[in-house]
Design a protein around this motif. Structure first.
Motif, PDB file in Angstrom:
ATOM      1  N   ASN A  56       2.233  16.776   1.262  1.00  0.00           N
ATOM      2  CA  ASN A  56       1.540  15.978   2.283  1.00  0.00           C
ATOM      3  C   ASN A  56       0.667  16.865   3.180  1.00  0.00           C
ATOM      4  OD1 ASN A  56       2.623  13.653   1.322  1.00  0.00           O
ATOM      5  ND2 ASN A  56       3.959  13.239   3.069  1.00  0.00           N
ATOM      6  N   ASN A  71       2.213   9.190   5.555  1.00  0.00           N
ATOM      7  CA  ASN A  71       2.079   8.263   4.419  1.00  0.00           C
ATOM      8  C   ASN A  71       0.981   7.239   4.661  1.00  0.00           C
ATOM      9  OD1 ASN A  71       4.026   9.492   2.867  1.00  0.00           O
ATOM     10  ND2 ASN A  71       5.691   8.341   3.850  1.00  0.00           N
ATOM     11  N   ASN A  90      -2.064   6.991   2.132  1.00  0.00           N
ATOM     12  CA  ASN A  90      -2.133   5.813   1.259  1.00  0.00           C
ATOM     13  C   ASN A  90      -3.105   4.743   1.729  1.00  0.00           C
ATOM     14  OD1 ASN A  90      -0.111   6.674  -0.641  1.00  0.00           O
ATOM     15  ND2 ASN A  90       1.361   6.383   1.025  1.00  0.00           N
TER      16      ASN A  90
END
Ligand code: ADP
Ligand code: MG
Length: 477
Positions: A315, A344, A348
């Protein structure tokens, strides 16, 4: 015989200053030819250059990032040659006393770190652009680019493969973007490199003769050119010959390198000190001021994401590849403590948004406060993860003036923690599948997943999965 490839790069970085290196003409890319050309860009006799201080500033920033020694007394030299896109007949460059000396950068090659040493970085100016194939038999010349400020980064011959060249170019592009000194865009020619390639027997302590492949403006071409060149040199050596030191051109259409000139007819640039520019002397204080105002470096930000916000290496890499997402993330985690959820969401949803819309993250319509409220709804179990990502987030983008909570409420997306409602969903599933209930009760405990799925289905994703699981186990015994 096993051979080792040895490569050193000369990387040209076009700086993103407002104006040219030695006059006030704009350097904006893509405008009509010859519209950014004052008397200085045109090289008229009698004009005098004046250094753009930003160029020196940017060079010092890069030096500090690379750990180079900053040369305080900067002098300029003339590099003389004749070419139609070089109106003055020389480029102003730094031959004798480059602004940065030494330094290094660490790059990741297939997951492993490798340090590449920097020989030096010098300031120079770009030439104009010649177009030879737009209108046969004529050639056209656009001088908009003439005089654009450049930094040339010269590495030691520390690279051993095309993959390492790729890694270094990627790291340099990332660095100049973080430093805000260039957009590092290879397609627009803001970053180009000359590749010096040689081979030697594996383990040898000497270097072979090198060839310099000029002006590679894409990583794909650089990779192909290096591959071709290594094979060409191996064939020569294996046939008992010696590689001739040459300057080469790479033709991306044929994938072949061909000589531009050999060592014998190498350019004699007749360097001499530029008489029209006095030396520019920096003080230690000025360097200290530039250091104080340095933007955070990519590896510092990456380290911060792992150490302070406990992100995974993956990440952290995704978020720090470019400066914009990294800065966006750092601002977002001022509004929420759910760091993983924020990462996230960035990876995403928010970063793909910019890509799909062809916009920058600065144009993202939701505030950090709204995003933090969205994350809180998921973390508090008020909205299921899938509804949040698939329904609520797009709805927020569509109506950015409404809060996450009120959209979830009005669209009936709030997860139910109402025991009665959940009880009735459980009852109806149990009633609908008597065979499965029997099978479960005679030992097929794996069926719990099936019942869960059915309850989630009739609740349209709103049931709190933890509670449902608990209720199901109680009901089925
Ligand atoms: P010159 O002064 O002739 O331009 P330099 O010593 O400045 O040569 O080297 C220019 C570039 O060539 C540097 O990037 C350096 O790392 C690289 N280089 C030098 N020798 C070799 C070699 N034998 N093989 C590959 N690259 C080399
Ligand atoms: Mg050189």
């Amino acid at each position: 015989m096993t051979y080792e490839t040895v490569i050193g790069l000369e990387i040209h970085v076009q700086l993103s200053t407002q104006s040219k290196a030695f006059c006030g003409d704009s350097i904006e890319f893509g405008n009509a030819p010859n519209t950014q050309v004052s008397a200085i860009s045109l090289g008229h006799p009698g004009t005098l250059p004046r250094l753009n201080k930003e160029q020196l500033n940017y060079a010092v920033r890069l030096a500090l990032a690379l750990g180079s020694k900053v040369n305080l007394r900067n002098t300029f030299d003339r590099k003389n040659y004749f070419y139609a896109d070089l109106p003055k007949g020389y480029q102003i460059t730094q031959d004798a006393h480059p602004v940065c000396v030494g330094g290094e950068i660490e790059v990741m090659v297939e997951g492993k770190p490798k340090t590449i040493r920097i020989h030096h970085v010098h300031m120079e100016e770009d030439a104009g652009k010649s177009m030879h194939d737009s209108d046969d038999p004529y050639s056209y010349i656009d001088l908009n680019r003439a005089g654009t400020p450049l930094l040339e980064i010269v590495t030691e011959p520390d690279l051993r493969s095309a993959a390492e060249v790729d890694a270094l170019m990627t790291a340099m592009r990332q660095l100049v973007r973080y430093l805000n000194i260039s957009d590092g865009n290879m397609q627009e020619g803001s970053m180009r490199c000359d590749c010096n390639v040689s081979i030697r027997p594996l383990g040898a302590d000497y270097y072979g003769n090198r060839c310099e492949i000029k002006n590679l403006n894409s990583m794909r071409y650089a990779r192909k050119a290096i591959q071709y060149e290594v094979q060409r040199q191996q064939k020569i050596v294996e046939a008992g010959g010696t590689v001739e030191q040459q300057t080469l051109n790479f033709d991306p259409v044929t994938g072949v390198t061909s000589p531009l000139r050999s060592k014998e007819d190498a350019h004699d640039y007749r360097y001499f000190p530029e008489p029209d520019l006095p030396p520019v002397v920096l003080t230690e204080q000025q360097v200290a001021n530039i250091k104080k105002e340095m933007p955070a470096l990519p590896w510092e930000v990456r380290q911060q994401l792992v150490a302070e916000f406990q992100l995974s290496d993956y990440n952290a890499d995704v978020l720090t590849a470019e400066p914009e997402p990294a800065h966006f993330f750092l601002a977002l985690v001022k509004a929420t403590n759910s760091y993983d959820a924020a990462a996230n969401l960035m990876i995403n949803k928010i970063m793909p948004w910019a890509k799909e819309e062809g916009k920058t993250l600065a144009e993202f319509p939701l505030s950090n406060k709204q995003l933090a409220a969205f994350i809180a709804l998921i973390e508090d179990g008020k909205v299921s993860n899938s509804i949040a990502y698939q329904e609520l987030f797009p709805a927020m983008l569509g109506t950015p003036d409404q809060s996450a909570a009120s959209l979830a409420q009005s669209n009936n997306w709030l997860q139910s923690d109402d025991e009665d409602e959940m009880g009735s969903w459980v009852e109806s599933v149990v009633a609908a599948f008597p065979d499965k209930v029997k099978a479960y009760q005679s030992g097929k405990k794996g069926l719990i997943g099936f019942f869960m799925g059915e309850v989630m289905k009739i609740s349209q994703g709103k049931a709190d999965p933890k509670k449902v699981n608990q209720l199901l186990r109680e009901r089925l015994g």
